[in-house]
Structures are given as structure tokens and as C-alpha cells.
Enzyme design. Sequence first.
Site, short mmCIF file in Angstrom:
data_model
loop_
_atom_site.label_atom_id
_atom_site.label_comp_id
_atom_site.label_asym_id
_atom_site.label_seq_id
_atom_site.Cartn_x
_atom_site.Cartn_y
_atom_site.Cartn_z
N CYS A 105 -16.74 56.54 2.39
CA CYS A 105 -17.97 55.96 1.88
C CYS A 105 -18.86 57.17 1.44
O CYS A 105 -19.23 57.14 0.10
CB CYS A 105 -18.63 55.45 3.06
SG CYS A 105 -17.78 53.94 3.56
N1 LIG Z 1 -13.98 52.32 6.10
C1 LIG Z 1 -15.30 52.19 6.30
O1 LIG Z 1 -15.80 52.56 6.91
C2 LIG Z 1 -16.20 51.14 5.11
C3 LIG Z 1 -17.58 50.91 5.57
C4 LIG Z 1 -18.35 50.11 4.91
C5 LIG Z 1 -17.66 49.75 3.75
N2 LIG Z 1 -16.49 50.13 3.14
C6 LIG Z 1 -15.95 49.68 1.84
O2 LIG Z 1 -14.95 48.57 2.13
C7 LIG Z 1 -13.86 48.88 1.34
C8 LIG Z 1 -12.49 48.81 1.90
O3 LIG Z 1 -12.33 50.07 2.80
P1 LIG Z 1 -11.42 50.21 3.77
O4 LIG Z 1 -11.95 51.41 4.43
O5 LIG Z 1 -11.26 49.25 4.72
O6 LIG Z 1 -10.18 50.66 3.08
P2 LIG Z 1 -8.67 50.55 3.44
O7 LIG Z 1 -7.97 51.55 2.69
O8 LIG Z 1 -8.59 50.85 4.82
O9 LIG Z 1 -8.31 48.85 3.42
C9 LIG Z 1 -7.87 48.33 2.03
C10 LIG Z 1 -6.68 47.57 2.27
O10 LIG Z 1 -6.62 46.87 0.95
C11 LIG Z 1 -5.28 46.85 0.72
N3 LIG Z 1 -5.10 46.46 -0.75
C12 LIG Z 1 -5.24 47.21 -1.82
N4 LIG Z 1 -5.26 46.71 -2.94
C13 LIG Z 1 -5.01 45.12 -2.57
C14 LIG Z 1 -4.77 44.02 -3.27
N5 LIG Z 1 -4.88 44.04 -4.56
N6 LIG Z 1 -4.59 42.85 -2.72
C15 LIG Z 1 -4.52 42.83 -1.38
N7 LIG Z 1 -4.73 44.16 -0.52
C16 LIG Z 1 -4.68 45.31 -1.30
C17 LIG Z 1 -4.73 48.13 1.22
O11 LIG Z 1 -3.35 48.14 1.15
C18 LIG Z 1 -5.35 48.49 2.41
O12 LIG Z 1 -4.72 47.96 3.37
C19 LIG Z 1 -13.99 49.84 0.27
O13 LIG Z 1 -14.88 49.45 -0.74
C20 LIG Z 1 -15.06 50.81 1.21
O14 LIG Z 1 -15.93 51.47 0.50
C21 LIG Z 1 -15.70 50.80 4.04
#
Ligand SMILES: NC(=O)c1ccc[n+]([C@@H]2O[C@H](COP(=O)([O-])OP(=O)(O)OC[C@H]3O[C@@H](n4cnc5c(N)ncnc54)[C@H](O)[C@@H]3O)[C@@H](O)[C@H]2O)c1
Length: 435
Positions: free
Chosen positions: A273
Site C-alpha cells: 500500500c
Molecule cells: N494487503 C493489504 O494490507 C491491503 C490493504 C488495503 C488495500 N489493499 C489493496 O487490495 C488489493 C489486493 O491486495 P492484496 O494485498 O490482497 O493482494 P494479494 O496479492 O495478496 O492478492 C491478490 C490475489 O488476486 C489474485 N489475482 C490476480 N489477478 C487475478 C484475476 N484476474 N482474477 C482472479 N484473481 C486474480 C492473485 O493470485 C492474488 O491471490 C490491492 O489493490 C491493494 O492495494 C491491500
Amino acid sequence: MALDELRKKIRNKEAKVGVIGLGYVGLPLAVAFGEGGFSVTGIDLDKNKIALLRRGRSYVQDVPSGALKPLLKKKRFYPTDDYSALSHADAMIICVPTPLSKTKEPDISFVIDATQKIAKVLKKGALVVLESTTYPGTTEEVMRPILEGPGLRAEKDFFLAFSPERVDPGNPDYDTVSIPKVVGGVGRHSALAATALYGSVLKQVVEVSSAKTAEMVKLLENTFRSVNIGLVNEIAMMCDRLGIDIWEVIEAAKTKPFGFMPFYPGPGLGGHCLPIDPLYLSWKSRLHGFEAKMIDLAARVNEGMPLYVVKRIAHVLNLRRVPLKKSKILILGAAYKRNIDDTRESPAMDVIQHLLEEGAEVSYSDPFVPSVRLGRTTLTSKKLTREWIRKQQCVVVLTDHAAFDWRLVVKNARLILDTRNALRRFHPLKNLYFL
Ligand SMILES: NC(=O)c1ccc[n+]([C@@H]2O[C@H](COP(=O)([O-])OP(=O)(O)OC[C@H]3O[C@@H](n4cnc5c(N)ncnc54)[C@H](O)[C@@H]3O)[C@@H](O)[C@H]2O)c1
């Protein structure tokens, strides 16, 4: 009317929910909806993750495997990599990654891919929500045309909203259900649909006037943190020059009951983030001819911290007439913050990389991170023993995991640089330096 029907299904917990992207954000969310009484289809392209989930095994620290098993048993959670499983979904929530490209520009290809796949299965009356952090306008300008492609109209035939994810991995006080949820629709009906969905399982929903506003809310929150951390990092470097202890300054400043909020210096920003999100905003504002000076400046200061830490290591070694080259340096903590296993964008990687380039012999210890890969080099986490600590020229605290035995470190290290103020209670010690 489609909206009333959807709201009724949500009220009766008959709405079928799809969560796309089962990572740090999507998996806890899928579990929250499953535990809230909904039947949830979880989509992820990573077949390994799907296989693990089907066996009831969680890979996300905040989701215990014990939470998955009853949901799988009751058929409240169905993990798959097949988007056609969403053809009956009444609500679909996208939680895919939004990284930066090599040129540090927003890479929303995952959002586009997921949206295109949803467009193929989207049924009339369904709701689509984007949760991935992104620049203002993504939901309206990028997703809406894709979803309307097959002839459906947003607000009339389907609903579309943005709702930022605010989860704080490893935080025991706030989770998906208890953190207030901001929601903004591409129109009033979409906002009402999304509010009904989240309101059915989360404690508080905060509605804003548009999807664009909701997108901006998230970026303000994270930019606020990034800029303030940049400021305190700069003050920390300044304090070092002036011979003042920054940690003591912050402790005293935070006794002010109003108008001050403590932020702490450290080895740099990490995670998916803070190092990324503000750059989404500055990129978008540049397209509109506006230069976001504070954001870019804070990013520069924060990006410079790993190198600054390496300079401080060289400095404290130098005080003992020890060159950095060939010195044994033990890094404590590879994750980007305490008590979690996430190494994405972790400043520890940069610090280790710089140290290796300087010819130091680097090892690390992290109870949450068994190994790290840096280019062609793979390091595995060392057990923190008295013998290993004693062999080191310098021990560097980069992440203050609660599991570290700080007494063992202090008793056996020849020299310590603590970038997190984890060892304050042992201060003053001749061999202990702070950032
Ligand atoms: N991790 C955090 O603490 C956090 C907090 C707030 C917001 N976010 C936001 O949330 C979003 C996701 O972050 P995250 O940390 O969960 O990421 P992550 O990488 O842990 O998870 C994302 C998942 O999406 C899957 N994926 C990718 N492309 C795909 C598709 N086309 N169809 C289906 N699945 C698909 C990946 O395999 C992965 O498992 C990002 O935009 C991030 O900025 C994250």
C-alpha cells in the site's frame, strides 16, 4: 425493480456473493461474508491457492485455517479458478493487485482482466464492487465501459461501486468486520446496493457521493501516512546531525493532547500500500496538469531510507574501526512491519541488497519469513542463537517482531543498530545505536 430485488436477497442472505482475488484482502472478506450467512464463491487465478483453500488451509495470517473448514463444510465458501462459477452471482467484489509498472506508473491490468471476465458472466440486477486501491476514476472510466460492453447499462441493469479496503494485516484490534467501510457508487442506485451488501455483514458503512470520491478517500488516507512518515524520516536524519534523539522528541511531542499525531521513523516504507498508492494519485493528477509535490517528495525521502540505514551501519562500524566490507551483519526482520509475514516492497530487501553490494556478509532472522530471494541469491532465516549473534560484527533491527528475544540480542551482540526503537528499555548501552 432490480435494486429492491437485490436488497431483498441481501436482507434474506440469499444473495450469492463472489470475491475475486483471494489474497490478504479478498480471503478475509470472503470469510466475513461466509460467516455472515452468505454463500461465497471465491475466484483466484493461482491454482495453488485454490488447492490449499479447498483443503481448508489458509495462507493468510489473519485467517486461521479453522475459520475455513466450517464454511467449506456448510458450502458457504467455494474456492475456484473458474469465472463461470460467478454466472449466478448477485454481488461480485474485486480484490486483485494494483501494483506499479517498472516505470512506476499504475498497473491496473489485473483489474481490467477481472472486469473483462466478470463482464462475460454478469447477470441483470447484479452488483460489482472494486476494492483494489486505485486512482480516482478507475471504476467509472475503466470498469464501467467494459461492463456495459455486452449491452447492459450501469444503474439500470447492474450496479457498480467502489469501496476501499482498509484492512491492517496483523492488527489484533481491527478486522474486516469492525473497520468502517466507505462506499461510493457510479450512481445513487449503485451506492444503495453496495451499502446494503456491506451493511449486512460489516459494523458500519460510510456512504460518499461517488465512486471517484471513495477512490480518493483511500488515497488520501495512505498519502497522509506516507507524507507524515516521510516528514518524520527527514526529521530523524536531521536529528542525527544535530545530536538529538528523535525517539525522545516524538515521545514528548505526543503528550500534546491535540494537534499532533505520532509517526515514527524507520528503514523505509513497505507492503502493497504505502509505497505504491500515493504514486497512483500523483500519476493521475499529472494527467490533469497538476504536480503533487508533497507526494513525490515524501516518496523520495522514504525510498532513500534503506540506503541511509546502510550508511548508519557503516558509520557505527567505523566508530569501532571495522570496515563494512566483509563484516558479518545480522538483520533482524525481513517483513515490512511487525508480527506479519509480508515481504512485499519490504525495505529489508533493499538494505540487504545494498549491504551485499558493499561486500558485507549478510544473514537474517525472521520467525515469519523462512527465506528471501534477492536476484539470484536466496537467504534462509537463521535461528536466533547466542552463538550466531556473537559471530556478528553488527546486528541491525529492521522489524520489531514481538517474538524476538531482545534480551538475548542485547546480551550477546557486539554492536547494534536499532531502526525501530525496539531496544529502548535497555538504553543506554555503549554498543547500542538508534536510527
Ligand atoms: N494487503 C493489504 O494490507 C491491503 C490493504 C488495503 C488495500 N489493499 C489493496 O487490495 C488489493 C489486493 O491486495 P492484496 O494485498 O490482497 O493482494 P494479494 O496479492 O495478496 O492478492 C491478490 C490475489 O488476486 C489474485 N489475482 C490476480 N489477478 C487475478 C484475476 N484476474 N482474477 C482472479 N484473481 C486474480 C492473485 O493470485 C492474488 O491471490 C490491492 O489493490 C491493494 O492495494 C491491500
